[in-house]
Design a protein around this motif. Sequence first.
Motif, PDB file in Angstrom:
ATOM      1  N   THR A 244      44.535  39.413  28.623  1.00 43.02           N
ATOM      2  CA  THR A 244      43.902  39.722  27.345  1.00 43.02           C
ATOM      3  C   THR A 244      43.295  41.122  27.392  1.00 43.02           C
ATOM      4  OG1 THR A 244      41.675  38.934  27.881  1.00 43.02           O
ATOM      5  CG2 THR A 244      43.300  37.269  27.209  1.00 43.02           C
ATOM      6  N   PRO A 245      42.887  41.668  26.243  1.00 44.72           N
ATOM      7  CA  PRO A 245      42.255  42.994  26.239  1.00 44.72           C
ATOM      8  C   PRO A 245      40.946  43.043  27.024  1.00 44.72           C
ATOM      9  CG  PRO A 245      43.045  42.443  24.047  1.00 44.72           C
ATOM     10  CD  PRO A 245      43.169  41.198  24.872  1.00 44.72           C
ATOM     11  N   SER A 246      40.348  41.899  27.317  1.00 46.27           N
ATOM     12  CA  SER A 246      39.105  41.862  28.088  1.00 46.27           C
ATOM     13  C   SER A 246      39.353  41.900  29.589  1.00 46.27           C
ATOM     14  CB  SER A 246      38.300  40.616  27.729  1.00 46.27           C
ATOM     15  OG  SER A 246      37.898  40.662  26.375  1.00 46.27           O
ATOM     16  N   MET A 247      40.605  42.104  29.977  1.00 50.79           N
ATOM     17  CA  MET A 247      40.984  42.169  31.387  1.00 50.79           C
ATOM     18  C   MET A 247      41.611  43.518  31.683  1.00 50.79           C
ATOM     19  SD  MET A 247      42.724  38.381  31.687  1.00 50.79           S
ATOM     20  CE  MET A 247      41.816  36.908  31.205  1.00 50.79           C
ATOM     21  N   ILE A 248      41.557  43.918  32.946  1.00 50.68           N
ATOM     22  CA  ILE A 248      42.194  45.135  33.419  1.00 50.68           C
ATOM     23  C   ILE A 248      42.820  44.812  34.765  1.00 50.68           C
ATOM     24  CG2 ILE A 248      40.066  45.995  34.524  1.00 50.68           C
ATOM     25  CD1 ILE A 248      40.967  48.840  33.767  1.00 50.68           C
ATOM     26  N   CYS A 249      43.981  45.383  35.045  1.00 49.91           N
ATOM     27  CA  CYS A 249      44.724  45.030  36.256  1.00 49.91           C
ATOM     28  C   CYS A 249      44.884  46.241  37.167  1.00 49.91           C
ATOM     29  CB  CYS A 249      46.102  44.482  35.885  1.00 49.91           C
ATOM     30  SG  CYS A 249      46.058  43.037  34.789  1.00 49.91           S
ATOM     31  N   ALA A 250      44.982  45.962  38.459  1.00 48.88           N
ATOM     32  CA  ALA A 250      45.181  47.025  39.436  1.00 48.88           C
ATOM     33  C   ALA A 250      45.869  46.452  40.653  1.00 48.88           C
ATOM     34  CB  ALA A 250      43.844  47.663  39.838  1.00 48.88           C
ATOM     35  N   GLY A 251      46.755  47.225  41.220  1.00 46.69           N
ATOM     36  CA  GLY A 251      47.447  46.789  42.421  1.00 46.69           C
ATOM     37  C   GLY A 251      48.856  47.322  42.445  1.00 46.69           C
ATOM     38  N   PRO A 252      49.377  47.690  43.621  1.00 46.63           N
ATOM     39  CA  PRO A 252      50.721  48.235  43.734  1.00 46.63           C
ATOM     40  C   PRO A 252      51.770  47.129  43.722  1.00 46.63           C
ATOM     41  CG  PRO A 252      49.716  48.119  45.885  1.00 46.63           C
ATOM     42  CD  PRO A 252      48.683  47.639  44.908  1.00 46.63           C
ATOM     43  N   SER A 253      53.026  47.508  43.628  1.00 51.68           N
ATOM     44  CA  SER A 253      54.115  46.540  43.630  1.00 51.68           C
ATOM     45  C   SER A 253      54.651  46.305  45.041  1.00 51.68           C
ATOM     46  CB  SER A 253      55.255  47.034  42.731  1.00 51.68           C
ATOM     47  OG  SER A 253      55.726  48.282  43.176  1.00 51.68           O
ATOM     48  N   ILE A 254      53.879  46.692  46.040  1.00 53.49           N
ATOM     49  CA  ILE A 254      54.267  46.423  47.422  1.00 53.49           C
ATOM     50  C   ILE A 254      53.290  45.412  47.991  1.00 53.49           C
ATOM     51  CG2 ILE A 254      55.292  48.699  47.751  1.00 53.49           C
ATOM     52  CD1 ILE A 254      52.783  49.537  49.239  1.00 53.49           C
TER      53      ILE A 254
END
Length: 349
Positions: A244-254
């Motif tokens: 949702t817009p109240s979330m933010i994501c982070a992290g590589p694809s490895i």
Amino acid sequence: MSAFLLTINIVGLDGGRSLPAAGHLKVLRLDTLCILGPPTSPSRQPDVSENLTMTVTLPTVLLWVVMVTDCGIAPLNNGETRIVGGEDAPAGSWPWQASLHIGSTLCGGSLISNQWVLSAAQCFPSDSDVTVYLGRNVQQGENSNEVSRSVSRVIKHLEYDDKTKENDVALLELDSPVKFTDYIRPVCLAAERSFFVDGLSCWISGWGDVQTDGVVLPPPQQLQQVSVPIVSNIQCNAAYGSITPSMICAGPSITGKGFCQKDFGGPLVTLNGSRWVQAGVASFATGCGYPKFPGVFTRVSRYQSWISEHVGENQLGFITVFSSSSQASPISILSVVLSVLVSLRPSSL
């Protein structure tokens, strides 16, 4: 009440004519206001009578307008610095990092003022006693720079959904204030309208497990740190289907870089200029550092009003952060700047 005029000149890469975007900003605490340009520009303290002009060349980090206490400063972090796939964090690297002990459960948190800690609502399913450790580097052994506090109250977001993790945010009021040192300092918070572009470099930290199957940190269980890039909500939603817009994501694809059990509630921060700003609160992930499944965080900027309502905005360091990449459209970025300037303009000066 004193005020000044901030004028922003947006300059295209072709060196063409500047596009002026003028706005008025009412300044409540001129002694703590900084105007920061791109990351290479040093902060400066404007005179209260100045009319300030900033010229920004696109693409770049556009603008910070900072009305804060002394937040986001980590004197012992040189900015180059095992959460899953991570590395040991030297003492004092993340002076806002809190270790929350809720019965037998361990969570992370971040110091946001001298008496308040920000964390995740999921860490507090019951009314268990909570002890907060600040200035801690290892979970086993001596921490000479550490202080501990009991918690006088826990404020969970009333609309927190344990199934979807929507509104996974909580505030902890310490039973007494802490004194700031090089090892204990508050982090700045991302304000409303902050924009974090896909690929922006961020850091996460904590004492969580190092593998999905519950493998704990080896002694002395030193604080871990890892750098991860922001992942767009569109890409993140393709993995989870519930972003949702109240979330933010982070992290590589490895594989091997992310947060895990016992890291929940911990901060996702990014360095802008000389200050660290918290963009997210660790909430959930599929596995621990699994490829194609970024970590999901509560988006701090969505909760400025909620946090301020309980803590009091004068105690906090909210920063409006804009970031862009070389693929960003100058027109789209300019529209964001203009909208923020409009939002900042008071009805009368």
